[in-house]
Write a protein that holds these residues in place. Structure first.
Motif, mmCIF file in Angstrom:
data_model
loop_
_atom_site.group_PDB
_atom_site.id
_atom_site.type_symbol
_atom_site.label_atom_id
_atom_site.label_comp_id
_atom_site.label_asym_id
_atom_site.label_seq_id
_atom_site.Cartn_x
_atom_site.Cartn_y
_atom_site.Cartn_z
ATOM 1 N N TYR A 1 14.315 6.041 1.362
ATOM 2 C CA TYR A 1 14.766 5.516 2.658
ATOM 3 C C TYR A 1 14.224 4.103 2.853
ATOM 4 O O TYR A 1 13.094 3.822 2.478
ATOM 5 N N ASP A 2 15.018 3.252 3.511
ATOM 6 C CA ASP A 2 14.538 1.917 3.842
ATOM 7 C C ASP A 2 13.735 1.972 5.140
ATOM 8 O O ASP A 2 13.587 3.030 5.746
ATOM 9 N N SER A 3 13.224 0.830 5.575
ATOM 10 C CA SER A 3 12.329 0.812 6.734
ATOM 11 C C SER A 3 13.010 1.279 8.021
ATOM 12 O O SER A 3 12.391 1.940 8.846
ATOM 13 N N GLU A 4 14.284 0.946 8.210
ATOM 14 C CA GLU A 4 14.991 1.375 9.425
ATOM 15 C C GLU A 4 15.088 2.897 9.497
ATOM 16 O O GLU A 4 14.830 3.497 10.544
ATOM 17 N N LYS A 5 15.474 3.513 8.399
ATOM 18 C CA LYS A 5 15.588 4.971 8.372
ATOM 19 C C LYS A 5 14.217 5.625 8.481
ATOM 20 O O LYS A 5 14.092 6.703 9.065
ATOM 21 N N LEU A 6 13.199 4.968 7.938
ATOM 22 C CA LEU A 6 11.838 5.501 8.049
ATOM 23 C C LEU A 6 11.395 5.561 9.501
ATOM 24 O O LEU A 6 10.704 6.497 9.905
ATOM 25 N N GLN A 7 11.772 4.567 10.287
ATOM 26 C CA GLN A 7 11.380 4.569 11.694
ATOM 27 C C GLN A 7 12.042 5.721 12.439
ATOM 28 O O GLN A 7 11.451 6.304 13.342
ATOM 29 N N VAL A 8 13.261 6.063 12.066
ATOM 30 C CA VAL A 8 13.930 7.225 12.658
ATOM 31 C C VAL A 8 13.190 8.499 12.249
ATOM 32 O O VAL A 8 12.917 9.371 13.076
ATOM 33 N N ILE A 9 12.854 8.590 10.974
ATOM 34 C CA ILE A 9 12.125 9.762 10.466
ATOM 35 C C ILE A 9 10.770 9.875 11.153
ATOM 36 O O ILE A 9 10.315 10.973 11.467
ATOM 37 N N ALA A 10 10.123 8.739 11.404
ATOM 38 C CA ALA A 10 8.808 8.742 12.053
ATOM 39 C C ALA A 10 8.869 9.303 13.467
ATOM 40 O O ALA A 10 7.871 9.819 13.975
ATOM 41 N N SER B 1 0.860 -1.176 0.000
ATOM 42 C CA SER B 1 0.000 0.000 0.000
ATOM 43 C C SER B 1 0.897 1.227 0.000
ATOM 44 O O SER B 1 2.062 1.159 0.398
ATOM 45 N N ILE B 2 0.329 2.333 -0.449
ATOM 46 C CA ILE B 2 1.112 3.559 -0.566
ATOM 47 C C ILE B 2 0.379 4.689 0.147
ATOM 48 O O ILE B 2 -0.774 4.985 -0.167
ATOM 49 N N ALA B 3 1.054 5.315 1.112
ATOM 50 C CA ALA B 3 0.521 6.500 1.786
ATOM 51 C C ALA B 3 1.258 7.710 1.219
ATOM 52 O O ALA B 3 2.493 7.712 1.139
ATOM 53 N N ILE B 4 0.485 8.728 0.809
ATOM 54 C CA ILE B 4 1.062 9.894 0.144
ATOM 55 C C ILE B 4 0.619 11.166 0.853
ATOM 56 O O ILE B 4 -0.569 11.364 1.105
ATOM 57 N N SER B 5 1.595 12.028 1.140
ATOM 58 C CA SER B 5 1.307 13.340 1.710
ATOM 59 C C SER B 5 1.864 14.408 0.776
ATOM 60 O O SER B 5 2.998 14.309 0.319
ATOM 61 N N TYR B 6 1.051 15.421 0.542
ATOM 62 C CA TYR B 6 1.474 16.510 -0.330
ATOM 63 C C TYR B 6 1.956 17.717 0.473
ATOM 64 O O TYR B 6 2.517 18.638 -0.091
ATOM 65 N N ASP B 7 1.742 17.692 1.794
ATOM 66 C CA ASP B 7 2.090 18.842 2.638
ATOM 67 C C ASP B 7 3.233 18.560 3.604
ATOM 68 O O ASP B 7 4.201 19.290 3.659
ATOM 69 N N ASP B 8 3.094 17.519 4.389
ATOM 70 C CA ASP B 8 4.057 17.196 5.441
ATOM 71 C C ASP B 8 4.842 15.948 5.014
ATOM 72 O O ASP B 8 4.290 14.852 4.946
ATOM 73 N N ALA B 9 6.120 16.124 4.752
ATOM 74 C CA ALA B 9 6.948 15.039 4.208
ATOM 75 C C ALA B 9 7.052 13.839 5.139
ATOM 76 O O ALA B 9 7.130 12.701 4.688
ATOM 77 N N THR B 10 7.048 14.072 6.435
ATOM 78 C CA THR B 10 7.256 12.964 7.375
ATOM 79 C C THR B 10 5.948 12.382 7.918
ATOM 80 O O THR B 10 5.971 11.385 8.628
ATOM 81 N N ALA B 11 4.822 12.983 7.585
ATOM 82 C CA ALA B 11 3.533 12.535 8.130
ATOM 83 C C ALA B 11 3.199 11.086 7.802
ATOM 84 O O ALA B 11 2.766 10.349 8.696
ATOM 85 N N PRO B 12 3.382 10.622 6.552
ATOM 86 C CA PRO B 12 3.039 9.215 6.295
ATOM 87 C C PRO B 12 3.853 8.245 7.158
ATOM 88 O O PRO B 12 3.313 7.269 7.668
ATOM 89 N N ALA B 13 5.120 8.540 7.336
ATOM 90 C CA ALA B 13 5.964 7.670 8.159
ATOM 91 C C ALA B 13 5.483 7.675 9.605
ATOM 92 O O ALA B 13 5.409 6.616 10.245
ATOM 93 N N ARG B 14 5.138 8.856 10.130
ATOM 94 C CA ARG B 14 4.664 8.958 11.517
ATOM 95 C C ARG B 14 3.362 8.199 11.722
ATOM 96 O O ARG B 14 3.229 7.400 12.650
ATOM 97 N N VAL B 15 2.380 8.455 10.854
ATOM 98 C CA VAL B 15 1.065 7.837 11.034
ATOM 99 C C VAL B 15 1.148 6.321 10.878
ATOM 100 O O VAL B 15 0.619 5.575 11.704
ATOM 101 N N LEU B 16 1.833 5.853 9.836
ATOM 102 C CA LEU B 16 1.944 4.409 9.628
ATOM 103 C C LEU B 16 2.757 3.739 10.740
ATOM 104 O O LEU B 16 2.410 2.649 11.199
ATOM 105 N N ASN B 17 3.817 4.379 11.176
ATOM 106 C CA ASN B 17 4.635 3.810 12.245
ATOM 107 C C ASN B 17 3.840 3.722 13.550
ATOM 108 O O ASN B 17 3.913 2.714 14.249
#
Length: 166
Positions: free
Chosen positions: A119-128, A82-98
């Protein structure tokens, strides 16, 4: 009939490509194992945060990603994605999904594209774990305001003591 099917696929690739070009943040997740209620809850949270949540065929997503210059995400486009897309907040999809994945172990973040960087999943968790832009701005303004407020209190106390001396 085959020609119509090909046109539909081209249109879908174009749709995905346009979304990728406009997006600030994109996160790919493995949603396999989520039940209907969990998926509905996730979609609701993403919608409330102003994001899109889509499931496209991996082959079409790969074609669109390559056209936009995100060909490196191809290895992450295997299985149910699945793909979560944000047009405003770059880190929002990572935060919400995490955050959602913490309570729903079947949801797995695979990769993301944050401001055109993959970014891979590990880096995404840091971003989240990074607070939203609005929260960071509020914290920054609060840290600036505190010394100014204290300084104003000191000046007020000095002026009151001078008035009482007169």
């Amino acid at each position: 009939m085959e020609n119509k099917n090909r046109q539909e696929k081209k249109a879908k690739v174009q749709e995905i490509k346009e979304k990728f070009e406009k997006a600030q943040g994109i996160v790919l997740a493995n949603y396999h194992g989520l039940n209907v209620e969990e998926d509905t809850e996730l979609r609701k949270k993403l919608r409330e945060a102003g994001m899109e949540y889509k499931v496209y065929k991996n082959t079409l997503t790969t074609l669109a990603a390559k056209e936009v210059g995100f060909g490196d995400i191809e290895p992450f486009l295997e299985g149910p994605v699945s793909i979560a897309i944000s047009y405003d907040d770059a880190t929002a999809p990572a935060r919400v999904l995490n955050d959602f994945a913490k309570d729903h172990k079947k949801l797995e973040l695979k990769a993301g594209i944050i401001e055109k960087q993959i970014y891979d999943s590990e880096k995404l968790q840091v971003i989240a774990s990074i607070p939203s832009r609005d929260v960071l701005i509020a914290k920054f303004l609060g840290s600036i305001k505190a010394p100014i407020s204290k300084f104003a209190c000191v000046l007020d106390a000095i002026s009151k003591s001078k008035e009482s001396e007169q």
